[in-house]
Design a protein around this motif. Structure first.
Motif, short mmCIF file in Angstrom:
data_model
loop_
_atom_site.label_atom_id
_atom_site.label_comp_id
_atom_site.label_asym_id
_atom_site.label_seq_id
_atom_site.Cartn_x
_atom_site.Cartn_y
_atom_site.Cartn_z
N ILE A 89 0.84 -1.21 0.00
CA ILE A 89 0.00 0.00 0.00
C ILE A 89 0.87 1.25 0.00
N VAL A 90 2.07 1.13 0.58
CA VAL A 90 3.01 2.26 0.48
C VAL A 90 3.41 2.45 -0.99
N LEU A 91 3.63 1.32 -1.67
CA LEU A 91 4.00 1.42 -3.09
C LEU A 91 2.86 2.06 -3.90
N ALA A 92 1.61 1.74 -3.51
CA ALA A 92 0.48 2.36 -4.20
C ALA A 92 0.53 3.88 -4.03
N TRP A 93 0.81 4.31 -2.80
CA TRP A 93 0.87 5.75 -2.52
C TRP A 93 2.05 6.39 -3.26
N VAL A 94 3.21 5.70 -3.25
CA VAL A 94 4.39 6.22 -3.94
C VAL A 94 4.09 6.39 -5.44
N ALA B 40 -4.18 11.57 -3.39
CA ALA B 40 -3.00 10.95 -2.77
C ALA B 40 -3.10 11.02 -1.25
N GLY B 41 -3.67 12.13 -0.75
CA GLY B 41 -3.85 12.25 0.70
C GLY B 41 -4.78 11.17 1.24
N ARG B 42 -5.82 10.86 0.47
CA ARG B 42 -6.74 9.81 0.92
C ARG B 42 -6.05 8.45 0.97
N ILE B 43 -5.20 8.20 -0.05
CA ILE B 43 -4.50 6.92 -0.05
C ILE B 43 -3.50 6.87 1.10
N GLU B 44 -2.90 8.02 1.40
CA GLU B 44 -1.97 8.06 2.53
C GLU B 44 -2.71 7.76 3.83
N ALA B 45 -3.90 8.36 3.99
CA ALA B 45 -4.67 8.11 5.20
C ALA B 45 -5.08 6.65 5.29
N THR B 46 -5.49 6.08 4.16
CA THR B 46 -5.84 4.66 4.16
C THR B 46 -4.62 3.82 4.53
N GLY B 47 -3.46 4.22 4.00
CA GLY B 47 -2.23 3.50 4.31
C GLY B 47 -1.90 3.56 5.79
#
Lengths: 349, 612
Positions: free
Chosen positions: A76-81, A322-329
């Protein structure tokens, strides 16, 4: 009307709203699981000898689940990256990978670990004599002459790693555990316990005992002592037992050579490894169940982030997405972290 | 200084082009002001309902076994003749009403009104924000709360009735009472807790992120600080009760024994459970929430009282920074005092000593807050309005409630007073004439901002004086009853022990007080009638305000149009002043300086003089 700082950082706090929100939410989650961990400690410290079922878990299955959750935290970090690198296709790939890992975790838990416990029974006895009859029978099918040593080592392995409580618990209160592969009714006829509606082994865990067993038609139980816990060379292997549960005529698990018959009047308590079984299992199901619900919630949120409306949000306001994915992460790391605590306290310690 | 503008109409609204339907504007709205009013209306309604429950109970206590007039037959037809035969309240119904009175008042009355209602309406306005940080989450929070309330109310009508084990739901009692009402209670609580958590996250994020330019931390009105600390208490104290609720649900539904000890007998029969649980665990988890919850109830009220007091005295709040510090000390300490509710559980003297010590320490910040508020009155030219009368009477009433708590905080005096009417009197002094008076002050104070009209001042004073007198007549005698040994939770008000010898015996005068209290309680109910009529009548017929800032206040909520449009503020907003710059010596033209007034007001001879 526009809410400020939904995608850009507020200069003096250095944070956008969603990040503040998710950290606060995680703080409350820490208190939620903290309370449950505290309950675990208090109940375990206060438990009587021979009631806290250590050593029952398959630690290799637990270790496998730990590894895939850790892997999903990486993906999921890779998804955010990928989003930060403006590569939406790659984001999709890593997001789907995370979801697949998370789903694997739940499949292992809900289709293997839990149902396996629901078909695994243990029996305690009304008298020491009755217990001795049953344990001798179990020793006979295992091909050993004297059950005492085997019982002692398996009991200590399960309840008492410090080896100090064996003599504090009477023989009748020491459980004999195994799989129920058949029963004898009041007319003396032998029946097998098989799959209901052709659904394999866990179906009888939910259906058989609420029908036949609850209606008290059973005079004696036919039990195959468990190889997992009853460390004996010749007992039926668990796979064989489960096949026998589903297809009683196919294999020999219900054969007298592998089973013990226990009269109903000898039984003090019969319980599968369900929440009701003991405070240990109550804690186990509550903690892993609540954790699994968090995993499920994470999957739903991650699927939501793959919907077309979120692709449009990405095109419109990439920082916000990207912020939403970071929060999900962040949430997902927390779920992973909870499991990293759960694994040792339920499987190893 | 900018002259105060009047925007009574909505024409300045940015969103005028975006006409919302009735449903999205008033029912499923994500506007913090609508949600605040929804919360507040629900809270007021539930407070009235919870009050109704206790009025029926007071009849049963005063005249045990006699049919309740007026509502007795209604109870019988609604709840069945098993629990209310001939209009007489059965002990089971008494337990139900007692448990639900506490639950409704605390979790569905005061928290929604004080924290969610006032907080939602006022906090974004006071910090100069257009809305909450997460408006849709805010709406979700309200609707989860509403569902939880529906579940709670539905439980009255199931077979067996609602929960009967007190608002504290101690196990094993809660796990063995013969009603599914407890399951409803637990499910309802999980929903209410979830709602509070969503609300708390939203409040904290809003206050951290959405302060207007120039609104630094030490320029925040004290009400915002109070809500900020309250939100942290909700955020961190509620989850352990949620965990406990899940475990008690498992005990009820899955047959586990988290809170059930080995060898439990119920009604003379052994139970089919594994045992091995701990009743003490429930009490620890419950009171870990339960004590911070007391501060959740009181802090918003202290915040309101501070706002109203500053406005009424026309002076800055004395010791603002000290009060903010005291608030944080109070918030922190409230997490480590919980077991003073459990001195009689046999948890051990060392543990009791620790909690006795922390309990004594926590009285210090409470006294600091109260002292600062008293000092703020010194040499003020106080304007007595309905709002300020309620705010001022909060101080002595909360003082009585706080001081009478000290004997309960000491282990050795608590042994005598535990579970008596003394405890009831103590916490009702904190919460009824304390918190609820603070909330009334807030209603009278902010009503003009919400509606554009003032509530009737005369009927407000009638409401105040009658409430003050009857509140004291209700609760003060309970101190005496408790010290005489009258135990709480007895459905006959102690009649069983009348005239008996020994420690359990009760003097006839102690029991006779029950009737006096009942009369006072009905008087208190009558005293609310002018408020209810005034509240609804004034929406259309109250005195119209001629300014957006009718109380000549400094804080930002009065710098918006009335009522504030969606998005709140018109034009640019910059905060230059502290929250309570009343009677500023450098600014002699008016006795108040709004927070967004220009930083260094040049002498302005053309400015219109204000009516003061």
């Amino acid at each position: 009307m526009e809410i400020p700082y939904t995608s850009k950082d507020r200069p003096d706090t250095g944070l956008y709203n969603g990040k503040v929100g998710i950290w606060l939410f995680l703080a409350s989650e820490v208190m939620l699981f903290g309370a449950l961990f505290s309950a675990y400690v208090l109940l375990r410290v206060g438990s009587d000898p021979g009631t806290w079922s250590l050593g029952l878990m398959n630690k290799w299955v637990g270790a496998f689940n730990t590894l895939i959750l850790i892997a999903s935290s990486v993906t999921i970090v890779l998804a955010w990256v990928s989003l930060k690198l403006k590569d939406f296709a790659k984001y999709r790939f890593w997001q789907w990978t995370t979801i697949v890992f998370a789903a694997m975790f739940l499949v292992v838990k809900w289709s293997y670990e839990w149902p396996a416990k629901f078909t695994h029974y243990d029996v305690t006895f009304k008298s020491n004599e009755a217990a001795e009859r049953a344990f001798s029978g179990a020793a006979r099918v295992a091909g050993i002459t004297n059950f005492t040593d085997t019982l002692k080592s398996s009991w200590q392995n399960r309840f008492d790693p410090r080896k100090q409580d064996f003599d504090k618990v009477e023989l009748k209160d020491k459980p004999l555990d195994g799989h129920i592969v058949g029963y004898i009714d009041e007319a003396g006829h032998e029946h097998s316990v098989g799959a209901v509606l052709n659904i394999p082994f866990w179906s009888h865990a939910f259906i058989w005992r609420t029908t036949t067993l609850a209606k008290k038609k059973v005079k004696s139980l036919i039990l195959a002592p468990s190889h997992d816990i009853w460390h004996a060379p010749h007992a039926a292997a668990p796979g064989v037992v489960r096949v026998a549960e589903a297809h009683p005529s196919a294999h020999g698990a219900s054969h007298p050579a592998h089973t013990v018959t226990i009269p109903r009047e000898d039984i003090q308590r019969l319980s599968s490894f369900e929440p009701k079984h003991s405070t240990f299992f109550a804690t186990y199901y509550t903690l892993t169940g609540l954790h699994a619900l968090h995993v499920l919630g994470g999957i739903i949120v991650m699927l939501y982030h793959l919907l077309p409306c979120n692709h449009r949000l990405w095109l419109r306001d990439p920082d916000r997405f990207a912020g939403r994915i970071e929060a999900t992460g962040l949430f997902w790391h927390f779920v992973d972290l909870v499991w990293i605590f759960l694994f040792p306290i339920l499987y190893l310690l | 200084m900018e002259p105060t503008k009047t925007h009574v109409s909505h024409d300045a609204t940015h969103d005028a082009h975006h006409e919302a339907s009735f449903l999205t504007k008033y029912i499923f709205s994500s506007d913090h002001k609508v949600i605040g009013i929804q919360y507040a209306m629900c809270g007021l309604l539930f407070l009235l309902f919870g009050f109704g429950l206790i009025m029926a109970m007071r009849w049963q206590i005063a005249k045990p076994g006699e049919s309740i007039p007026i509502i007795g037959s209604l109870l019988q037809s609604l709840l069945g003749s098993e629990v209310a035969k001939g209009g007489v309240m059965s002990p089971a119904l008494y337990n139900t009403f007692g448990a639900m009175h506490g639950t409704i008042m605390v979790f569905m009355g005061i928290v929604p009104l004080a924290f969610a209602g006032f907080g939602n309406y006022v906090v974004p306005l006071q910090i100069g924000a257009p809305d909450m940080a997460f408006p849709r989450l805010n709406m979700a929070s309200f609707w989860v709360f509403f569902l939880g309330a529906v579940v709670m109310f539905a439980s009255f009508f199931i077979p067996g009735g609602a929960a009967q084990a007190g608002w504290t739901s101690y196990s094993p009692l809660a796990s063995v009472v013969p009603t599914d009402g407890q399951v409803y209670w637990l499910v309802g609580m999980v929903m209410l807790i979830t709602s509070s958590l969503l609300g708390a996250v939203n409040f904290i994020a809003t206050i951290i992120q959405l302060r207007a330019p120039g609104m630094t931390w030490m320029k925040l009105p004290f009400f915002v600080w109070a809500q900020f600390v309250t939100a942290f208490l909700l955020l961190l104290a509620f989850p352990p009760l949620e965990a406990a609720g899940v475990m008690q649900l498992m005990d009820k539904l899955a047959g586990t024994s988290f809170f059930l000890p080995t060898g439990l007998f119920v009604a003379g029969q052994p139970t089919d459970i594994s045992g091995g649980g701990s009743p003490l665990l429930w009490q620890h988890l419950f009171w870990f929430l339960g004590h911070p919850e007391v501060y959740v109830l009181i802090l918003p009220a202290i915040g309101i009282v501070t706002e109203v007091t500053a406005n009424a005295t026309r002076r800055p709040i004395w010791g603002y920074k000290v009060m903010v510090g005291a608030l944080f000390v109070l918030g922190f300490l409230s997490f480590i005092v919980w077991a003073h509710h459990m001195y009689l559980t046999g948890m051990g003297t060392k543990v009791a000593t620790f909690f006795q010590t922390t309990t004594m320490i926590i009285s210090i910040p409470s006294v600091v807050l109260l002292t600062c508020l008293f000092m703020s009155l010194w040499r003020g030219s106080i304007r007595f309005t309905a709002a300020s009368l309620f705010a001022l009477s909060f101080l002595p009433m909360f003082g009585i409630g706080g001081l009478t708590g000290l004997p309960l905080g000491f282990n050795f005096t608590d042994i005598h007073l535990h579970d008596t009417y003394y405890v009831i009197a103590h916490f009702h002094y904190v919460i009824a004439p304390g918190t609820i008076f603070g909330l009334f002050a807030g209603i009278y104070y902010w009503y003009p901002k919400m509606t554009g009209r003032k509530m009737s001042e005369f009927w407000g004073r009638v409401h105040f004086w009658c409430s003050l007198v009857f509140m004291n007549l209700v609760f003060f005698p309970m101190f005496k009853q408790g010290m005489d040994g009258l135990s709480r939770r007895m459905s006959d008000g102690g009649a069983t022990y009348a005239g008996q010898d020994g420690v359990l015996g009760l003097a006839p005068s102690t029991l006779a007080t029950n009737l006096d209290i009942a009369y006072a309680a009905w008087g208190l109910a009558l005293a609310q009638v002018p408020f209810i009529i005034n509240f609804f009548w004034s929406i259309r017929h109250g005195e119209k305000v001629t300014s957006d800032n009718p109380w000549n206040s400094t804080t930002l909520e009065w710098q918006t149009p009335t009522p504030p449009p969606h998005g709140n503020f018109v034009g640019e907003l910059h905060v230059n002043h502290g929250p309570y710059e009343y009677s500023h010596p450098d600014h002699p033209q008016t006795d108040y300086l709004p927070q967004n007034a220009p930083a260094h007001p040049a002498p302005d001879v053309t400015r219109q003089p204000h009516k003061v």
